[in-house]
Design a protein around this motif. Structure first.
Motif, PDB file in Angstrom:
ATOM      1  N   ALA A 176      22.510  -9.592  41.911  1.00 34.05           N
ATOM      2  CA  ALA A 176      23.231 -10.368  40.880  1.00 34.05           C
ATOM      3  C   ALA A 176      24.365 -11.171  41.518  1.00 34.05           C
ATOM      4  N   ALA A 177      25.055 -10.545  42.472  1.00 31.67           N
ATOM      5  CA  ALA A 177      26.147 -11.259  43.168  1.00 31.67           C
ATOM      6  C   ALA A 177      25.581 -12.440  43.951  1.00 31.67           C
ATOM      7  N   ALA A 178      24.507 -12.185  44.696  1.00 30.14           N
ATOM      8  CA  ALA A 178      23.928 -13.235  45.546  1.00 30.14           C
ATOM      9  C   ALA A 178      23.456 -14.417  44.695  1.00 30.14           C
ATOM     10  N   ARG A 179      22.739 -14.138  43.598  1.00 28.52           N
ATOM     11  CA  ARG A 179      22.225 -15.222  42.742  1.00 28.52           C
ATOM     12  C   ARG A 179      23.376 -16.047  42.182  1.00 28.52           C
ATOM     13  N   THR A 180      24.450 -15.384  41.716  1.00 28.10           N
ATOM     14  CA  THR A 180      25.582 -16.111  41.125  1.00 28.10           C
ATOM     15  C   THR A 180      26.261 -16.987  42.181  1.00 28.10           C
ATOM     16  N   LEU A 181      26.416 -16.458  43.383  1.00 27.47           N
ATOM     17  CA  LEU A 181      27.083 -17.236  44.439  1.00 27.47           C
ATOM     18  C   LEU A 181      26.235 -18.436  44.862  1.00 27.47           C
ATOM     19  N   VAL A 182      24.926 -18.226  44.975  1.00 31.19           N
ATOM     20  CA  VAL A 182      24.045 -19.346  45.357  1.00 31.19           C
ATOM     21  C   VAL A 182      24.116 -20.445  44.290  1.00 31.19           C
ATOM     22  N   GLN A 183      24.141 -20.041  43.031  1.00 36.13           N
ATOM     23  CA  GLN A 183      24.231 -21.042  41.948  1.00 36.13           C
ATOM     24  C   GLN A 183      25.534 -21.844  42.032  1.00 36.13           C
ATOM     25  N   GLN A 184      26.567 -21.239  42.645  1.00 34.58           N
ATOM     26  CA  GLN A 184      27.866 -21.925  42.776  1.00 34.58           C
ATOM     27  C   GLN A 184      27.991 -22.647  44.118  1.00 34.58           C
TER      28      GLN A 184
ATOM     29  N   LEU B 175      28.139  -9.589  39.061  1.00 33.33           N
ATOM     30  CA  LEU B 175      28.784 -10.816  38.550  1.00 33.33           C
ATOM     31  C   LEU B 175      30.278 -10.819  38.895  1.00 33.33           C
ATOM     32  N   LYS B 176      30.916  -9.652  38.738  1.00 34.23           N
ATOM     33  CA  LYS B 176      32.373  -9.584  38.996  1.00 34.23           C
ATOM     34  C   LYS B 176      32.671  -9.792  40.485  1.00 34.23           C
ATOM     35  N   LEU B 177      31.829  -9.255  41.344  1.00 34.17           N
ATOM     36  CA  LEU B 177      32.028  -9.476  42.784  1.00 34.17           C
ATOM     37  C   LEU B 177      31.926 -10.969  43.105  1.00 34.17           C
ATOM     38  N   ALA B 178      30.911 -11.605  42.542  1.00 32.48           N
ATOM     39  CA  ALA B 178      30.742 -13.044  42.801  1.00 32.48           C
ATOM     40  C   ALA B 178      31.949 -13.822  42.270  1.00 32.48           C
ATOM     41  N   GLN B 179      32.399 -13.438  41.064  1.00 30.77           N
ATOM     42  CA  GLN B 179      33.549 -14.147  40.482  1.00 30.77           C
ATOM     43  C   GLN B 179      34.802 -13.962  41.334  1.00 30.77           C
ATOM     44  N   ALA B 180      34.959 -12.774  41.938  1.00 30.57           N
ATOM     45  CA  ALA B 180      36.128 -12.530  42.803  1.00 30.57           C
ATOM     46  C   ALA B 180      36.094 -13.478  44.000  1.00 30.57           C
ATOM     47  N   VAL B 181      34.920 -13.677  44.585  1.00 33.55           N
ATOM     48  CA  VAL B 181      34.794 -14.590  45.734  1.00 33.55           C
ATOM     49  C   VAL B 181      35.098 -16.023  45.286  1.00 33.55           C
ATOM     50  N   ILE B 182      34.490 -16.427  44.175  1.00 26.32           N
ATOM     51  CA  ILE B 182      34.664 -17.810  43.690  1.00 26.32           C
ATOM     52  C   ILE B 182      36.144 -18.071  43.391  1.00 26.32           C
ATOM     53  N   HIS B 183      36.775 -17.098  42.725  1.00 24.25           N
ATOM     54  CA  HIS B 183      38.190 -17.223  42.365  1.00 24.25           C
ATOM     55  C   HIS B 183      39.053 -17.346  43.628  1.00 24.25           C
ATOM     56  N   SER B 184      38.745 -16.546  44.613  1.00 20.76           N
ATOM     57  CA  SER B 184      39.535 -16.552  45.843  1.00 20.76           C
ATOM     58  C   SER B 184      39.459 -17.922  46.531  1.00 20.76           C
TER      59      SER B 184
END
Ligand SMILES: Cc1cc2nc3c(=O)[nH]c(=O)nc-3n(C[C@H](O)[C@H](O)[C@H](O)COP(=O)(O)OP(=O)(O)OC[C@H]3O[C@@H](n4cnc5c(N)ncnc54)[C@H](O)[C@@H]3O)c2cc1C
Length: 333
Positions: free
Chosen positions: A15-23, A316-325
């Protein structure tokens, strides 16, 4: 383009990987297993898949319901048309009691890990690769596998492992260990598959039992072998953690024949030990664990109370933490 290493190809990592790739991030996922899925994996056998880990999932949050709908439309999941029943144990005697409910339960098809594989489609995935050490130098991460392979040049790392394994990896990497109180949040479970016809009582058997947690029969699961899966509870699994499969087959046979009253032949198939299976309710769920200065985050089902839905939400939260950072970094440049 920022490069992110995701260690662990279970539902959290996927879930983290898919969200990050989409971003727009460049993601590589690593797993020590032979394929993606983690505790959501089924074992492939000549007769069909055996669900030795998670048996089904439920969807309560809107975001997970939307994801489940995509899996249903994509043919990677279906509703499990099971009949629920309770195996109660009082005064040394077991009895089956009706416990029908309105809960919709889903399964992956043709195997439990199909939804994870769908999320990871077209994402770089390196399997059979246990990461044993991480090092962070000049704002760049390198990963060392236990076969001596080095994967370098990552801007951030996500650990989506059970906390005891994440703690071990961080200790081996001389990183500050942040899992002191959470290493025992996941408890063990012995899972045993036995070939036998289904009892008419039900195929999703919740257990209030000194040895068992859950029994399911796979007759209504597409792609599966017609057999029982018995999940022994954490206390009984821990007490007999190192016993061989024969011990577990014998225990399972007695339960099926004497407590579920299965009359037909019962054949042992597979016994599998999960060292880190499901949440210990006595240990508070810790949320995500972060080392923000080094761009490292850790999380999983255990961050929010166990179960597959929480693994997805943790991803999802892990991906959001990376995106936010990275958004913050861009704003301060
Ligand atoms: C027996 C059992 C029954 C369950 N039943 C249910 C159920 O019915 N319903 C439900 O909702 N949930 C159930 N669960 C829980 C559910 O399976 C988990 O919540 C979910 O699969 C956790 O996903 P995850 O990605 O957080 O972790 P995991 O699936 O554990 O993924 C972690 C991944 O990290 C990999 N890994 C570990 N160390 C390393 C390393 N050093 N290098 C590389 N890779 C590494 C592992 O191989 C693994 O694939 C069950 C679990 C078990 C074990």
């Amino acid at each position: 383009m920022k490069k992110i290493a995701v260690i662990g190809a279970g539902l959290t990592g996927a879930a983290a990987a898919r969200t990050l790739v989409q971003q727009g991030f460049l993601v590589t996922v690593f797993d020590k297993g032979r394929s993606a899925g983690g505790r959501m994996s089924s074992k492939r056998t000549d007769q069909g898949y055996l669900d030795l880990g998670a048996q089904y999932f439920t969807a309560r949050s809107d975001v997970f319901k939307q994801q489940v709908q995509l899996w249903l439309e994509g043919g990677q999941a279906e509703v499990w048309p099971c009949t629920t029943v309770l195996l109660a144990h009082e005064d040394g005697l077991s009895s089956l009691k009706s416990s029908r409910d309105e809960q919709t339960r889903f399964i992956g098809v043709p195997s439990m890990q199909s939804p994870v594989k769908a999320l990871l489609q077209d994402i770089a995935l390196i399997t059979a690769c246990r990461i044993q050490k991480l090092s962070y130098q000049q704002q760049s991460w390198s990963l060392l596998s236990d076969e001596g392979q080095i994967y370098a040049g990552f801007d951030a790392v996500l650990l989506t492992l059970p906390p005891a394994q994440a703690q071990q990896l961080m200790a081996q990497s001389s990183l500050p260990v942040r899992f002191e109180n959470t290493a025992d949040v996941l408890e063990p479970c012995w899972a045993v598959a036995m070939q036998a016809e289904a009892s008419p009582a039900g195929d999703a058997i919740f257990c209030q039992h000194p040895k068992l947690r859950f029994i399911s029969h796979q007759q209504h699961k597409t792609g599966r072998n017609s057999c029982y899966i018995l999940h022994f509870n954490a206390a009984f699994s821990a007490e007999h953690l190192h016993k061989p499969p024969e011990f577990w087959f014998a225990e399972a046979r007695v339960i099926l024949s004497e407590e579920l009253k299965i009359q037909q032949s019962i054949e042992p198939l597979v016994a599998h030990r999960w060292l880190y299976a499901s949440q210990n309710d006595q240990v508070p769920a810790p949320g995500l664990i972060t080392l923000p200065d080094q761009q490292l985050w850790a999380g999983g089902d255990w961050s929010y109370g166990g179960r597959l839905e929480n693994a997805y939400l943790a991803g999802l939260k892990l991906a959001q933490a990376v995106i936010h950072s990275y958004k913050l970094q861009q704003e301060t440049v």
